[in-house]
Structure formats: structure tokens, C-alpha cells
Design a protein around this motif. Structure first.
Motif, PDB file in Angstrom:
ATOM      1  N   ASN A 110       0.816  -1.210   0.000  1.00  0.00           N
ATOM      2  CA  ASN A 110       0.000   0.000   0.000  1.00  0.00           C
ATOM      3  C   ASN A 110       0.851   1.262   0.000  1.00  0.00           C
ATOM      4  O   ASN A 110       0.518   2.256  -0.658  1.00  0.00           O
ATOM      5  CB  ASN A 110      -0.938  -0.002   1.210  1.00  0.00           C
ATOM      6  N   LEU A 111       1.963   1.232   0.737  1.00  0.00           N
ATOM      7  CA  LEU A 111       2.830   2.406   0.783  1.00  0.00           C
ATOM      8  C   LEU A 111       3.451   2.677  -0.582  1.00  0.00           C
ATOM      9  O   LEU A 111       3.490   3.833  -1.046  1.00  0.00           O
ATOM     10  CB  LEU A 111       3.925   2.205   1.825  1.00  0.00           C
ATOM     11  N   SER A 112       3.938   1.643  -1.253  1.00  0.00           N
ATOM     12  CA  SER A 112       4.543   1.841  -2.572  1.00  0.00           C
ATOM     13  C   SER A 112       3.500   2.262  -3.598  1.00  0.00           C
ATOM     14  O   SER A 112       3.768   3.111  -4.458  1.00  0.00           O
ATOM     15  CB  SER A 112       5.264   0.566  -3.029  1.00  0.00           C
ATOM     16  N   LEU A 113       2.278   1.700  -3.513  1.00  0.00           N
ATOM     17  CA  LEU A 113       1.227   2.080  -4.455  1.00  0.00           C
ATOM     18  C   LEU A 113       0.836   3.542  -4.278  1.00  0.00           C
ATOM     19  O   LEU A 113       0.768   4.305  -5.252  1.00  0.00           O
ATOM     20  CB  LEU A 113      -0.004   1.189  -4.273  1.00  0.00           C
ATOM     21  N   TYR A 114       0.581   3.969  -3.038  1.00  0.00           N
ATOM     22  CA  TYR A 114       0.151   5.347  -2.821  1.00  0.00           C
ATOM     23  C   TYR A 114       1.272   6.332  -3.139  1.00  0.00           C
ATOM     24  O   TYR A 114       1.011   7.453  -3.594  1.00  0.00           O
ATOM     25  CB  TYR A 114      -0.347   5.514  -1.381  1.00  0.00           C
ATOM     26  N   SER A 115       2.515   5.933  -2.915  1.00  0.00           N
ATOM     27  CA  SER A 115       3.639   6.795  -3.296  1.00  0.00           C
ATOM     28  C   SER A 115       3.724   6.910  -4.815  1.00  0.00           C
ATOM     29  O   SER A 115       4.029   7.982  -5.357  1.00  0.00           O
ATOM     30  CB  SER A 115       4.951   6.242  -2.736  1.00  0.00           C
ATOM     31  N   ALA A 116       3.430   5.798  -5.514  1.00  0.00           N
ATOM     32  CA  ALA A 116       3.417   5.833  -6.975  1.00  0.00           C
ATOM     33  C   ALA A 116       2.274   6.701  -7.488  1.00  0.00           C
ATOM     34  O   ALA A 116       2.438   7.464  -8.445  1.00  0.00           O
ATOM     35  CB  ALA A 116       3.290   4.413  -7.530  1.00  0.00           C
ATOM     36  N   ILE A 117       1.106   6.606  -6.850  1.00  0.00           N
ATOM     37  CA  ILE A 117      -0.035   7.439  -7.240  1.00  0.00           C
ATOM     38  C   ILE A 117       0.321   8.912  -7.112  1.00  0.00           C
ATOM     39  O   ILE A 117      -0.041   9.741  -7.965  1.00  0.00           O
ATOM     40  CB  ILE A 117      -1.264   7.106  -6.370  1.00  0.00           C
ATOM     41  N   ASP A 118       1.055   9.245  -6.063  1.00  0.00           N
ATOM     42  CA  ASP A 118       1.455  10.631  -5.828  1.00  0.00           C
ATOM     43  C   ASP A 118       2.361  11.149  -6.934  1.00  0.00           C
ATOM     44  O   ASP A 118       2.357  12.343  -7.245  1.00  0.00           O
ATOM     45  CB  ASP A 118       2.161  10.726  -4.474  1.00  0.00           C
ATOM     46  N   ARG A 119       3.113  10.257  -7.571  1.00  0.00           N
ATOM     47  CA  ARG A 119       4.113  10.679  -8.548  1.00  0.00           C
ATOM     48  C   ARG A 119       3.656  10.513  -9.994  1.00  0.00           C
ATOM     49  O   ARG A 119       3.964  11.355 -10.843  1.00  0.00           O
ATOM     50  CB  ARG A 119       5.427   9.922  -8.322  1.00  0.00           C
TER      51      ARG A 119
END
Length: 308
Positions: A105-114
Motif C-alpha cells: 500500500n505504501l509503494s502504491l500510494y507513493s506511486a499514485i502521488d508521482r
């Protein structure tokens, strides 16, 4: 990404062991199942979009922390794990599942942010797709792998505005989702019902507890940001999990898997309509390639089981 029962060949947000689906009902029951699938997919992507609105205040880490808390509360209420009865052979895969769950979830939401919602979810979707293709020796699945690879190359092609860190984070989410599926199978064999998923979500929430405290101290949250983060947890974790439990009792697993294939498209549409994240023709083509690869693999899986 969300917590979901694992019953289909691919994803899921997929990823949580649930009671095996029973006899599929005709007509009205199946129609209700299809409606629930649509609502579940929209809920997942809408939750992620709403969660991203809190990024300026909480950051992806803070949003994920709140989401983990909400997911833990929801799964504990459903799974009701008997933690005191767990053996070491049950605890270690649960602990790994918790670690993968949080990282995913952390990597996905960080990817969404970018890179935006649509591209991040498409890259993450490569995880369950890779599992489905890796476990097959059919020629059609080799073609599916080539189609998916072409989509990835298109998404990650060199261009001035390319955010490669965001893409790498999306691929990390894919690796975590694939690991999540495999670990869920192990946990599902060792613990009944949703006890394993509930225990893993609880451990993951505990891991994020100090993270949430640090984020709150460094960036005092506003009521609006917290509301968005909580909505993300409800819409992207609790609602889809319960919806998928209902769906798998009314819709065949193959049909469930086929519908899950369109999640990257739903994510791109929600990102476009809700967040104004526009995609070019190459990006839409790449998303279509990944979706088509997964749909084709699942749609032809019946032939394999029939020995044709």
C-alpha cells in the motif's frame, strides 16, 4: 490496492483468504453479484483518489497509515482471529503477510502521488498477472506475456516528463501484490476463514502506529485530510472486502477474475474525472494491453481445464 478474497486466477485488490464460494445462483443472484462487482471496483479506485487528496497534508505515508488502521478494524470485525491459539507455523506467514501488505500500500500510494492513479494501478496489476502467466505453459499465455510486456515498455518509454521513481514504486507494488497472493494461499491453508488476513492487517496497523504518530507531530493533520484518509480506508479496504465476499457467492470465480481485469481502466477513468489526471493515447494503449493480456489469459483458462 485493497484486501480482497483470493479466489480468481488473477488478483485485489486484490488478496485475503475467505470462505470458498458456494453454488452460483442464477438470474437475480448473479445480477446482484455483477452489480456488486462494479460497485466494488469503483469503490476501490474512488477510495484511492479521495485518499490522494490528503497527500498535501499527510503525505502518502500518513494516508497509508490511516488506511491500515481502518482496514485492521474492518477485518478484525469480520475475521475475529483467535490470536492466542496461533502456532509459530501460523504466525510467521501472517507476519510476512503484514509486512508485504504495508509495503504494497505504501509503494502504491507513493506511486499514485508521482505518476497518477491510472498508471500506478496498471503497474501494480502486473503482479497478479505475472503469477497467472508464470503458472501456465500454454502458448496463449506466452502471447499474453508479450502483450503485457509491450504495455509496460510503452508506459516506461523514455520521455522528458517520465517519473522513473514513481514507475519503480508501481513495480514494487506489483511485486508486493504477487507476494501477497502467494502468502495468502499459505495463510489460508493454515488458518480458517479470514482469521489470517485479520491478524495480518492488525500487525500491519501496529507497524504503522509509530509512523502515524511521527506524521501527526511533524505535519499536524486537518479534519479534511483525516476524513479523506479514513474514506480511503473504508472505500478501498472495508467496502471491497465485504463486497467481494458477497460477489464470490453469486458469480463464478472466472467471471470475477475477468471483471478484476478492468480495474486499471476504472482507475484511469476515476483519475481523469475525479482528479483531472489526463493520459495520452500511448498510456491508454498501454493500459489496454495489460487489461487485454489478463482478460485473455482468464477467458481461455476454461479450455485448459477442459483439456482442449
Amino acid at each position: 490496492m485493497r484486501t480482497r478474497p483470493v479466489s480468481a486466477p488473477a488478483p485485489a485488490s486484490a488478496p485475503a483468504p475467505a470462505p470458498s464460494p458456494v453454488t452460483v445462483e442464477p438470474a437475480g443472484g448473479r445480477l446482484a453479484g455483477v452489480a456488486t462487482m462494479i460497485g466494488s471496483g469503483l469503490s476501490t479506485q474512488t477510495g484511492a483518489a479521495i485518499g490522494s487528496l490528503a497527500f498535501p497534508v499527510l503525505g502518502p505515508v500518513g494516508v497509508v497509515a490511516v488506511r491500515q488502521y481502518v482496514a485492521a478494524l474492518a477485518l478484525l470485525a469480520v475475521g475475529r482471529p483467535r490470536l492466542r491459539t496461533f502456532t509459530w507455523g501460523q504466525w510467521w506467514p501472517v507476519a510476512l503477510l503484514a509486512l508485504v501488505f504495508g509495503t504494497m500500500n505504501l509503494s502504491l500510494y507513493s506511486a499514485i502521488d508521482r505518476v497518477g492513479l491510472g498508471l500506478a494501478v496498471t503497474l501494480e496489476f502486473l503482479g497478479p498477472l505475472a503469477i497467472a502467466l508464470a503458472t501456465s505453459r500454454r502458448r496463449v499465455d506466452v502471447c499474453c506475456a508479450v502483450i503485457a510486456a509491450a504495455g509496460v515498455v510503452t508506459l516506461m518509454r523514455p520521455q522528458p516528463s517520465a517519473d522513473y521513481l514513481g514507475m519503480v514504486l508501481g513495480l514494487l507494488a506489483a511485486v508486493c501484490w504477487a507476494s501477497y497472493i502467494l502468502l495468502n494461499r499459505t495463510v489460508g491453508r493454515r488458518l480458517p476463514g479470514a482469521q489470517g488476513a485479520a491478524a495480518a492487517s492488525c500487525l500491519s496497523a501496529l507497524m504503522f502506529l509509530p509512523v502515524g504518530v511521527v506524521v501527526a507531530l511533524r505535519h499536524p493533520p486537518t479534519a479534511g485530510a483525516v476524513a479523506c484518509a479514513v474514506a480511503a480506508g473504508v472505500l478501498a479496504s472495508a467496502v471491497p472486502y465485504l463486497a467481494d465476499l458477497f460477489t464470490l457467492r453469486h458469480v463464478p470465480a472466472r467471471a470475477f477474475g475477468l471483471f478484476m481485469s478492468v480495474n486499471p481502466v476504472l482507475a484511469a477513468l476515476v483519475g481523469l474525472i475525479g482528479l483531472g489526471q489526463e493520459l495520452g493515447a500511448p498510456e491508454w494503449a498501454a493500459i489496454g494491453a495489460v487489461v487485454a493480456a489478463n482478460a485473455l489469459s482468464i477467458a481461455t483458462s476454461r479450455d485448459r481445464r477442459a483439456g482442449r
